[in-house]
Every structure is written in structure tokens, then in C-alpha cells.
Write an enzyme that holds these catalytic residues in place. Structure first.
Site, short mmCIF file in Angstrom:
data_model
loop_
_atom_site.label_atom_id
_atom_site.label_comp_id
_atom_site.label_asym_id
_atom_site.label_seq_id
_atom_site.Cartn_x
_atom_site.Cartn_y
_atom_site.Cartn_z
N SER A 152 0.85 -1.20 0.00
CA SER A 152 0.00 0.00 0.00
C SER A 152 0.88 1.26 0.00
O SER A 152 1.65 1.45 -0.96
CB SER A 152 -0.95 -0.07 1.20
OG SER A 152 -1.94 0.91 1.12
N GLU A 196 -12.39 8.44 -10.98
CA GLU A 196 -12.47 9.76 -11.64
C GLU A 196 -11.78 9.71 -12.99
O GLU A 196 -10.83 8.94 -13.18
CB GLU A 196 -11.73 10.79 -10.77
CG GLU A 196 -12.61 11.74 -10.00
CD GLU A 196 -13.18 12.87 -10.87
OE1 GLU A 196 -13.33 12.71 -12.09
OE2 GLU A 196 -13.47 13.93 -10.29
N HIS A 217 -3.93 -0.63 -4.43
CA HIS A 217 -5.40 -0.82 -4.28
C HIS A 217 -6.04 -0.48 -5.63
O HIS A 217 -7.08 0.20 -5.67
CB HIS A 217 -5.98 0.10 -3.19
CG HIS A 217 -5.43 -0.13 -1.82
ND1 HIS A 217 -5.86 -1.15 -1.00
CD2 HIS A 217 -4.45 0.51 -1.12
CE1 HIS A 217 -5.20 -1.09 0.16
NE2 HIS A 217 -4.34 -0.10 0.11
#
Lengths: 289, 289
Positions: free
Chosen positions: B131, B149, B173
Site C-alpha cells: 500500500s 475519476e 489498491h
């Protein structure tokens, strides 16, 4: 390019502006004849046709159409009635609302209403659809799948669409719902298709020539599978992530476009030069856009 | 290919399995020396170093490392202390936990602790990060942006990373948070970089040669900007959607990989033949994988 004999398509990724400048809906109205437009709103996709009809009646009347017709198809039997067929035949522009794409095709596919709208399309009537109404445009449509997921066979359910746009699979609410995985899954199963992911408040205006231009506030993602050199789609189990090598990706904001026949992206300049040359039947933008 | 003198990188997209077969963490432990491994867990990214340390202590001890060291960096001053530097020097594998990537670089960048870990990397110590710990691997890292987006300049904030991986921008992710827009935004600003989007419970194992292989349950998305023919990144306002023509996209599930130097995707067979030829320093999979 020889232009095929049919109308423009306005394929909207959902959630189009209905209160502000209404850039997308205004362009549809222009293509349908402006203040001469007779717009038929087909509410087959939605479970709440009253509210949806009201909403589109408000905006289309504000945009100055001459007449607004509602084509309500609550059950398949409605698509065999004379009245909705008459309305489709009278309209200069057809508009499919959002909802569930399977409600549209399962109610209309193979009925006199479908025949009427296909004939209207062939004689040049513009057809628009938003969200579910966008998905139904292609030969094969996506009917469901997981958002925000790696591409897997099980993430994308497909079914026959209305067949107005060939060699293309459309997805909508594209960036906003993280849908590239499910569109890539469709592409992996047949890299022949062009995947077109349309964002919310964004549309493509597809001309009979197979060239489309983007209009609206967000982007359109084109996934071209022609150069794919490898996929394991045929060997994968449904829940296994797919391999896919060599997809070509284009991001197209407003004014940009794509030639579906030549598989080439187009900049705003390409459309301006066509307009100057007077060779184009491109949709004219609304005043002041 | 001449192999540069440094260690492997294990770049994990977050949420890696810690209770089941632990395929990713097990591979990291193997690369760190298996039952001879001395693993240092660096908790600089997290605001809850106690809980995170406990969680990784449990799993790494279960996976049979010889020794587990915690390198706690709660404030930048900690990175100037002798103790954390000693631990990094003693370790055969370094592991960066998740949290906030800016906590890592703002606390460690330019300190004796950074020097120690870079030296360890140069002498061949494997470095893993999950991460936030994955994002910091590259020269430039993504530190924030909007999920789900369309690509815009304002959707992607970037900052200098730890510089272990060149010419690459990593995002994590990836499918699960719909992050292709923000990675494309990074790419549009300099198509020279290779965008690598790593899904949850998925990792790339990058060898010194610049070849990586994917391990884990989901996929890695590679975005290659080398063939980009047009972008309007330099003319766009921050909130305007970007245009980007001709990105090459690859989806790589477990066993597949990519050559970052030659910019070519690799199938499982490419790794097997290398193994057979004995030419490779590829990570061996754990028993029974």
C-alpha cells in the site's frame, strides 16, 4: 467515406446535466431539429416511469422542443400496441432513459415497437440513450458486473443489445464506478470489439460515418483490442483474473473523438477542418457553447 | 542483460493475505532467506505502529523467519537514531507497512536511516512494501488523488519517492479503488514513465534485471506511455479532463510479468524457460504453491 443511411446516435454515460447549460441534451435536441424537434422519451428501462417522464419533460420543454411524447413500455405487451409505435414514427428524435438495460431489450426486442424504432433510425432519426439506454445501443451489451474489480469472466454479464452500433461494446458511469475491469473482460473475450467507456455527464455523438465526437464535462475511454497479442480468456475459470497484453487505450475529453472504422483518435482540430471543408454532417454545437 | 547490483523489490497493492496461504508474504520471506531470514518491519507509514507490528509479527513468525525486528519511526528524529539503523543493517529483508506514503518519505528521506536502507538495497537486501509502502518505491510517487475519476491534473498529487525503482510510477489498491484515472494523469504529464497499478492481495517481484513477475490473487495493470501520440496535459487547467491518445495497456495476473527495460509483457512460459535455462535469479515459489 460513404455514409450509411441512418441517424446519429447520442450515447450518454448517465447523470447528464439537466439543470445547467444542458450541453448534451441540447446537442440531442439540435440533432432532432431544434425548435422543430418532436422528441419521444422511451421509459422502458425505468421502474419509475412517471418521475422519469416528468424530469425529461421539464428539461426538453425548457430546451424548446416543439413536442414531447412519452413512450411508456411497462410490460412487453405494451410494445405490440399501436400508440407507442405511432409515437416513435412521429418523432424526430428518440430518447432512452436510464434504468435497467435488460428491461429495454426484454420488453422491446422483436416487437413492432423495435421494428418502428429501427426503421426510424434507418431513415435518419437521431436516437439517444443514457446509462442503461446507452448500453443497449450495441450488438452485444453489458448487463451487469462488478465495479472496481480486476477483469474476470464472471465480472461481466453480456446479452444481445439493440444492434444500432456494430463492433462496439459500450459501458457507462465509466470512471465514476470504476468499470474498466468489466469492459476489459468483454474485450478479452473478443478483441475484435472496441470498448467505449462513457463517463457520467459525457456523451459520444456517433455519426453515420462511424466517427464520434465527445461532448460533456468528463471523458470517454476507448479500448482497442486489435493489437492484443495474448489473452487467456478461453482457458480461465470464471473467477480467475484474466491476462490481456497490448490493449490500446485512448482518453477523450470534450471536442475530441474517434473514428470507429479506422480505429484512430481525433483531436478537436480534425473536426474543425472537416467543418471548414463542409464535408461533414457533424452535429453543430449549440449557440454559445 | 547485465544485472544491476541491488536487491529484489516486492511491491504489494495492499490488503495482502495474512491468514491463508500467504503467497505474497511467503515469497518475500523466501527472498529474505527463508528460515534464515531476519525481517525488519518499518512502521513509519502508519499511525498505529503497535497494532501493525503485532499483525506482521504474527504472520512472519508463522512463516518461520529466524528473527523479526520492528523499526519504529514515529517522528523524523527517530530516523537519526542508532538503533533503527542497526536493525536495518542486520536485516536480510525490509518490509514497509501501509499507512500514508508521505509519513514514510517525510520522516526517512535524507536521514541516516534512508542511507542505511539504500545501502542494504545496493548490497542485495530484498525490500518489500504494501500500500503506502508500495507507492514510495519509485522516483516519483502518487501521494493522493480522487478514486473513480476521469484523469485530470488535479486528481493526482505527486511527490518524490524513495527512488528504488526508476522510470515507474506505482499505484496500489488499483482496481479495487478505481485508480486508473489518477495513474493516467501521472502518465499524461510525462509519458516516459511506466504506470504500474497493483491490485489488492497482489504484488510484483522486481528483479535487479528490471523484469517483474506477478504473484497473488488479482492483477497488475501496466500502462506504457511510450506510444502516446498526443496529450494536452500542458495546456489543461487542473480540473479539466485530459486527452491521452495511444497508451498501451496490459493486464497481468499471477505468473505473468513484464520487462521494464524492453517494455514487453511476459507470460508464465517466459519465466519457466528462463528457469530451465538456469539463467535467472527469479524468486523461487514457495513449496506447494
Amino acid at each position: 467515406l460513404a455514409e450509411r443511411e441512418h441517424g446519429n446516435l447520442v450515447i450518454i454515460g448517465g447523470a447528464e446535466d439537466k439543470r445547467g447549460p444542458c450541453v448534451i441534451l441540447r446537442q440531442f435536441v439540435e440533432l432532432a431539429g431544434g425548435d422543430e424537434a418532436v422528441v419521444a422519451v422511451i421509459t422502458a428501462a425505468t421502474e419509475d416511469p412517471d418521475a422519469v417522464s416528468r424530469s425529461y419533460r421539464d428539461v426538453f420543454e425548457r430546451l424548446g422542443v416543439r413536442e414531447l411524447l412519452i413512450v411508456r413500455v411497462d410490460r412487453r405487451a405494451d410494445a405490440f400496441e399501436r400508440e407507442p409505435v405511432d409515437r416513435v414514427e412521429r418523432a424526430s428524435g428518440l430518447f432512452f432513459t436510464g434504468g435497467d438495460q435488460l428491461r429495454i431489450t426484454s420488453a422491446i426486442g422483436g416487437t413492432p415497437l423495435y421494428d418502428a424504432l429501427y426503421k426510424a433510425y434507418e431513415k435518419g432519426t437521431v436516437i439517444a440513450g443514457t446509462s442503461a439506454g446507452a448500453s443497449v445501443m450495441s450488438d452485444t451489451m453489458i448487463v451487469g458486473g462488478e465495479d472496481d474489480e480486476a477483469p474476470k469472466l464472471c465480472t461481466t454479464a453480456m446479452a444481445p443489445g439493440m444492434g444500432l452500433l456494430r463492433q462496439v461494446v459500450v459501458d457507462q458511469h465509466f470512471a465514476q464506478r470504476g468499470r474498466i475491469g468489466r469492459l476489459l473482460s468483454a474485450l478479452a473475450q473478443n478483441p475484435f470489439v472496441i470498448g467505449v467507456g462513457v463517463d457520467e455527464d459525457t456523451a459520444i455523438v456517433v455519426r453515420p460515418s462511424g466517427v464520434f465526437q465527445v461532448v460533456g464535462s468528463q471523458t470517454v475511454t476507448v479500448l482497442d483490442g486489435r493489437a492484443v497479442v495474448h489473452t487467456n480468456a478461453s482457458e480461465s475459470s470464471p473467477s480467475e483474473p484474466l491476462a490481456l497484453f497490448g490493449v490500446i487505450l485512448h482518453i477523450l475529453p470534450t471536442g475530441h473523438g474517434y473514428d470507429l472504422t479506422r480505429r484512430t483518435p481525433l483531436g478537436p482540430g480534425d473536426f474543425q477542418s472537416e467543418e471548414r471543408a463542409g464535408k461533414s454532417n457533424m452535429a453543430k454545437g449549440p449557440r454559445g457553447q
